[in-house]
Design a protein around this motif. Structure first.
Motif, short mmCIF file in Angstrom:
data_model
loop_
_atom_site.label_atom_id
_atom_site.label_comp_id
_atom_site.label_asym_id
_atom_site.label_seq_id
_atom_site.Cartn_x
_atom_site.Cartn_y
_atom_site.Cartn_z
N PHE A 164 0.82 -1.21 0.00
CA PHE A 164 0.00 0.00 0.00
C PHE A 164 0.87 1.27 0.00
O PHE A 164 0.57 2.22 -0.71
CB PHE A 164 -0.93 0.00 1.21
CG PHE A 164 -2.07 -0.96 1.09
CD1 PHE A 164 -3.22 -0.62 0.39
CD2 PHE A 164 -2.01 -2.22 1.67
CE1 PHE A 164 -4.29 -1.50 0.28
CE2 PHE A 164 -3.06 -3.11 1.56
CZ PHE A 164 -4.21 -2.75 0.86
N ASN A 165 1.92 1.27 0.81
CA ASN A 165 2.77 2.47 0.89
C ASN A 165 3.52 2.72 -0.39
O ASN A 165 3.75 3.87 -0.78
CB ASN A 165 3.75 2.33 2.06
CG ASN A 165 3.07 2.40 3.41
OD1 ASN A 165 1.94 2.86 3.51
ND2 ASN A 165 3.75 1.93 4.43
N CYS A 166 3.94 1.65 -1.07
CA CYS A 166 4.68 1.81 -2.33
C CYS A 166 3.79 2.48 -3.38
O CYS A 166 4.26 3.33 -4.15
CB CYS A 166 5.17 0.46 -2.82
SG CYS A 166 6.10 0.54 -4.36
N ALA A 167 2.53 2.12 -3.41
CA ALA A 167 1.60 2.76 -4.34
C ALA A 167 1.47 4.24 -4.03
O ALA A 167 1.45 5.08 -4.95
CB ALA A 167 0.24 2.07 -4.28
N PHE A 168 1.41 4.57 -2.75
CA PHE A 168 1.32 5.99 -2.36
C PHE A 168 2.60 6.74 -2.71
O PHE A 168 2.55 7.86 -3.23
CB PHE A 168 1.05 6.09 -0.86
CG PHE A 168 1.11 7.49 -0.33
CD1 PHE A 168 0.03 8.35 -0.49
CD2 PHE A 168 2.24 7.96 0.30
CE1 PHE A 168 0.08 9.65 -0.02
CE2 PHE A 168 2.30 9.25 0.77
CZ PHE A 168 1.23 10.11 0.62
N VAL A 169 3.76 6.14 -2.44
CA VAL A 169 5.04 6.79 -2.75
C VAL A 169 5.17 7.00 -4.25
O VAL A 169 5.64 8.05 -4.70
CB VAL A 169 6.21 5.94 -2.20
CG1 VAL A 169 7.54 6.51 -2.68
CG2 VAL A 169 6.18 5.92 -0.69
N THR A 170 4.78 6.01 -5.03
CA THR A 170 4.86 6.15 -6.49
C THR A 170 4.03 7.32 -6.97
O THR A 170 4.49 8.14 -7.77
CB THR A 170 4.38 4.85 -7.17
OG1 THR A 170 5.20 3.76 -6.74
CG2 THR A 170 4.46 4.98 -8.68
N TRP A 171 2.80 7.43 -6.48
CA TRP A 171 1.95 8.54 -6.88
C TRP A 171 2.52 9.88 -6.41
O TRP A 171 2.57 10.85 -7.18
CB TRP A 171 0.55 8.35 -6.32
CG TRP A 171 -0.30 9.59 -6.42
CD1 TRP A 171 -0.59 10.48 -5.43
CD2 TRP A 171 -0.90 10.11 -7.60
NE1 TRP A 171 -1.36 11.50 -5.91
CE2 TRP A 171 -1.56 11.30 -7.24
CE3 TRP A 171 -0.96 9.67 -8.92
CZ2 TRP A 171 -2.26 12.06 -8.17
CZ3 TRP A 171 -1.67 10.43 -9.83
CH2 TRP A 171 -2.30 11.61 -9.46
N MET A 172 2.97 9.94 -5.18
CA MET A 172 3.47 11.20 -4.64
C MET A 172 4.74 11.64 -5.35
O MET A 172 4.90 12.80 -5.72
CB MET A 172 3.72 11.06 -3.14
CG MET A 172 4.18 12.36 -2.49
SD MET A 172 4.15 12.26 -0.70
CE MET A 172 4.69 13.92 -0.28
#
Length: 273
Positions: free
Chosen positions: A148-156
């Motif tokens: 979940f965090n990797c998806a957020f980091v990628t978007w950010m």
């Protein structure tokens, strides 16, 4: 006009203080509960002139391995943050610099992954960790938090890198630097604030996680967030013990956020441009 302006400012400040009081009142109650004698926790009206006691802290330090709980929380949070950044930062940079017409759609897909309810992924992930022998270990929680965090980091980081000019990277490649070298020597230093903000988000998400940690760990790998549940007994709730545990669960993350606040605000603001 000046009187109206002062009146408006006073009204706005009063409204802000009222909203702040509503949100901070439960926190103040929980903090003071940790130092109140058990007989005064539910006194009516609530008293602030009580005699402080450390009995609740002595209780949890006597019956719980707080050091192990804190260690588990640190390992899970930092492990998830490191893995999320190792995957998400290069992915965000690649999408931001890609000229493929579907790059933006893929970036939105990563945002969609972060919006999926966490409980929807729990059962299949639980079965996967059981089958590969990682159930009950730190790795199980680190991996699902990283998903979940990797998806957020990628978007950010996609949003952040897209807001950065390409001139410096192109100049570096003109001088003989490879695209990979331009990423490490130019893009990453320029995106320092965004990376720090991503680290803070990842650590906070993992540190405060209860659902995954409660189902995927065992007694010797549970973090402090799950240990708070032990304050609930069969017949009552040990509010003093919960307040004492809440200190260990909140103080480290609050101190880290305060220490890195400048980078957090700057990175989060630039990341939404």
């Amino acid at each position: 006009m000046a009187f109206a302006t002062r009146k408006q400012i006073a009204f706005e400040q009063t409204a802000v203080l009222c909203f702040l009081a509503i949100f901070i009142a439960p926190v103040i109650w929980l903090i003071t509960t940790a130092y109140k004698p058990a007989s005064e926790i539910f006194s009516v009206p609530p008293r602030l002139d009580f005699q402080p006691t450390l009995d609740h802290f002595r209780y949890i330090l006597s019956y719980m391995d707080v050091g192990m709980l804190m260690r588990n929380s640190v390992i899970i949070s930092l492990g998830s943050a490191v893995l999320s950044l190792a995957l998400g930062v290069p992915a965000g940079y690649a999408l931001a610099r890609s000229r493929w017409r579907y790059a933006t759609g893929i970036a939105y897909f990563f945002l969609f992954i972060r919006m999926v309810p966490a409980v929807a992924a729990l059962i299949p992930f639980y079965l996967m960790m059981r089958d590969i022998g990682l159930l009950g270990t730190w790795w199980a929680v680190v991996l699902i938090n990283s998903m979940f965090n990797c998806a957020f980091v990628t978007w950010m980081m996609y949003s952040y890198f897209r807001a950065l000019p390409r001139d410096l990277e192109e100049a570096a490649m003109t001088d003989g630097c490879t695209p990979l070298g331009a990423f490490f020597k130019v893009a990453l230093p320029a995106a320092r604030s965004g990376i720090i903000a991503s680290v803070l988000f990842c650590v906070m998400f993992s540190w405060n996680d209860f659902l995954f940690a409660s189902f995927l760990t065992r007694l010797d790998s549970k973090p402090i967030s799950v240990a708070l549940l032990t304050a609930y007994g069969i017949t009552d709730v040990s509010w003093g013990a919960m307040g004492a545990l809440a200190h260990f669960a909140t103080v480290p993350i609050v101190l880290m956020a305060l220490f890195l606040n400048r980078y957090f605000v700057q990175g989060a603001t630039n990341g939404v441009q």
